[in-house]
Design an enzyme around this catalytic site. Structure first.
Site, PDB file in Angstrom:
ATOM      1  N   SER A 173      -5.236  -8.774   7.125  1.00 31.18           N
ATOM      2  CA  SER A 173      -4.709  -7.443   7.359  1.00 31.18           C
ATOM      3  C   SER A 173      -4.214  -7.425   8.801  1.00 31.18           C
ATOM      4  O   SER A 173      -5.000  -7.632   9.726  1.00 31.18           O
ATOM      5  CB  SER A 173      -5.801  -6.392   7.143  1.00 31.18           C
ATOM      6  OG  SER A 173      -5.328  -5.110   7.511  1.00 31.18           O
ATOM      7  N   ASP A 207       0.818  -1.209   0.000  1.00 32.23           N
ATOM      8  CA  ASP A 207       0.000   0.000   0.000  1.00 32.23           C
ATOM      9  C   ASP A 207       0.853   1.259   0.000  1.00 32.23           C
ATOM     10  O   ASP A 207       0.670   2.150  -0.838  1.00 32.23           O
ATOM     11  CB  ASP A 207      -0.920   0.018   1.219  1.00 32.23           C
ATOM     12  CG  ASP A 207      -2.012  -1.038   1.146  1.00 32.23           C
ATOM     13  OD1 ASP A 207      -1.877  -1.986   0.348  1.00 32.23           O
ATOM     14  OD2 ASP A 207      -2.990  -0.922   1.893  1.00 32.23           O
ATOM     15  N   ARG A 246      -1.490   5.114  17.126  1.00 36.52           N
ATOM     16  CA  ARG A 246      -1.694   6.104  16.062  1.00 36.52           C
ATOM     17  C   ARG A 246      -1.331   7.532  16.453  1.00 36.52           C
ATOM     18  O   ARG A 246      -0.731   8.255  15.663  1.00 36.52           O
ATOM     19  CB  ARG A 246      -3.125   6.035  15.540  1.00 36.52           C
ATOM     20  CG  ARG A 246      -3.515   4.719  14.862  1.00 36.52           C
ATOM     21  CD  ARG A 246      -2.372   4.068  14.156  1.00 36.52           C
ATOM     22  NE  ARG A 246      -2.758   2.931  13.337  1.00 36.52           N
ATOM     23  CZ  ARG A 246      -1.957   1.918  13.083  1.00 36.52           C
ATOM     24  NH1 ARG A 246      -0.756   1.885  13.623  1.00 36.52           N
ATOM     25  NH2 ARG A 246      -2.349   0.924  12.311  1.00 36.52           N
ATOM     26  N   ASP A 290      -8.411   4.436  11.604  1.00 41.47           N
ATOM     27  CA  ASP A 290      -7.076   5.021  11.645  1.00 41.47           C
ATOM     28  C   ASP A 290      -7.010   6.374  10.961  1.00 41.47           C
ATOM     29  O   ASP A 290      -6.256   7.254  11.392  1.00 41.47           O
ATOM     30  CB  ASP A 290      -6.065   4.062  11.024  1.00 41.47           C
ATOM     31  CG  ASP A 290      -5.674   2.943  11.972  1.00 41.47           C
ATOM     32  OD1 ASP A 290      -5.929   3.082  13.185  1.00 41.47           O
ATOM     33  OD2 ASP A 290      -5.122   1.930  11.506  1.00 41.47           O
TER      34      ASP A 290
END
Length: 406
Positions: free
Chosen positions: A182, A18, A98, A127
């Site tokens: 994932s 990604d 995060r 996120d």
């Protein structure tokens, strides 16, 4: 956003499919210089390949930062002082990482003179909210690029085709296979989403888990450990002091070997949908149990109960991305005030997925008085006759209401 207005952007970069595609896409679509930032927060992967891939893509400024100690000491431990669980089960392993990553993105943007940051979070997930709320809190004027909300590369097949078209190397795992899930990992946890987990009725395969043995395959002999606390934070295991990151890593090792920390849950995302995820949080599971045991001995009853009332709100703030906010700071000050007395040791027994508290002590802050609590003769330390008036006063409203119904 006018593409030409962006001259330099800092990209949160892992070197995976990604973000490798995003790097090239930014260079082409925005025509801007890209700075890459890769955070080591204990995901357990070699990070130097990210540098090599960034260099191959023409990146001149590459940041690979070891943030493990800051992650645990400034984010994980403050959260655990609150005994934080989201929706009663989730230990917030992804959520708490995060704000740290976004904070460092903003710092690097300032250091390099970048006018934007970019991330690889999708438009369906939490996120994106966590990254961007943090970014705006720390730099209200920052520009943010979220490619998943702009481009049409909305499947793995399209991403792979784009990578092939632009000569982007996509590496598989060493054994030639790649996990279908994932996954997100750091020192606190590893998560799994997608693939067959998208059916909440499907049981995860035994080969999915990476950090822990299955409870039924854990040792037949229990493991006993002692955790030492100072002002609410763990500082030692079995009398040996560790740095915050090293302590959590050691608890992960011990817990994983005893089948501790697996969770399978359906959670409510902030963007509105339900999502099924599986998590391994061995060290965090042990730490939560130990911390609550330490508080049970040292915290005043009403302070402890008020903390428990505040915890779900605190958990929602962390989950939804509101770490750098006045309300989270306010709660943290109150929580940290209670932790001044949370000092001592907790003994735990770990056995086949279970964490059992089997002892706790505090030389300086214990509120447990054996002379009062004993079932034996208490030498006048507690006058049991006092309970009569206490009960009658507390029953007064009930008696009045009972007469009214009468």
């Amino acid at each position: 956003m006018a593409h030409g207005a962006i001259k330099k952007v800092v990209l949160a970069y892992s070197g995976g499919l990604d973000t490798s595609v995003i790097l090239k896409w930014l260079q082409i679509e925005y025509g801007c210089e890209v700075v890459t930032f890769t955070a080591d927060i204990g995901q357990g992967e070699e990070l130097e390949p990210a540098r090599t891939k960034a260099q191959a893509a023409g990146v001149q400024e590459i940041y690979i930062d070891d943030l493990r100690e800051e992650f645990v000491s400034d984010f994980v431990f403050p959260m655990f002082r609150a005994n934080t669980l989201y929706e009663g089960e989730y230990l917030l392993g992804t959520s708490i990482a995060r704000p740290l990553i976004a904070k460092r993105l903003i710092e690097i943007a300032a250091e390099t003179g970048a006018d934007a940051i970019a991330h690889g979070a999708t438009g369906k997930g939490n996120d994106q909210v966590r990254f961007e709320l943090t970014a705006y809190a720390l730099n209200p004027e920052i520009k943010i690029i979220a490619p998943w909300r702009e481009w049409d590369l909305l499947s793995r097949e399209k991403l792979m085709a784009y990578a092939e078209q632009h000569g982007i190397a996509v590496e598989m795992k060493r054994d030639g296979t790649k996990s279908p899930y994932s996954m997100d990992a750091n020192l606190l946890h590893i998560s799994y989403e997608g693939y067959d987990l998208e059916d909440p009725w499907v049981e995860p395969g035994s080969d999915m888990w990476r950090w822990s043995v299955a409870p039924e395959q854990a040792p037949d002999q229990a493991t006993t450990i002692e955790i030492g606390f100072e002002q609410g934070d763990p500082v030692a295991i079995n009398g040996q002091r560790f740095s915050p990151a090293a302590l959590l890593a050691e608890l992960n090792r011990i817990g994983g070997a005893n089948g501790i920390g697996r969770a399978d849950l359906v959670e409510n995302r902030y963007v509105g949908m339900k999502s099924r995820g599986c998590y391994e949080t061995p060290g965090g599971t042990i730490l939560l149990k130990a911390h609550r045991a330490m508080e049970s001995l040292t915290l005043d009853r009403e302070a402890a109960h008020l903390k428990d009332e505040l915890m779900p709100r605190y958990a929602s703030l962390v989950y939804n991305g509101y770490w750098f906010t006045p309300e989270r700071n306010m709660l943290q000050v109150a929580i940290d005030e209670t932790q001044k007395v949370v000092n001592g040791e907790v003994r735990l027994r770990l056995y086949k997925g279970n964490v059992m508290v089997v002892g706790r002590k505090s030389a300086s802050n214990s509120l447990f008085d054996a002379a009062i609590a004993t079932f034996e003769e208490d030498a006048g330390a507690y006058n049991q006759a006092d309970a009569t008036g206490f009960i009658r006063l507390n029953a007064l409203r009930l008696r009045v209401a009972g007469r009214q119904r009468g």
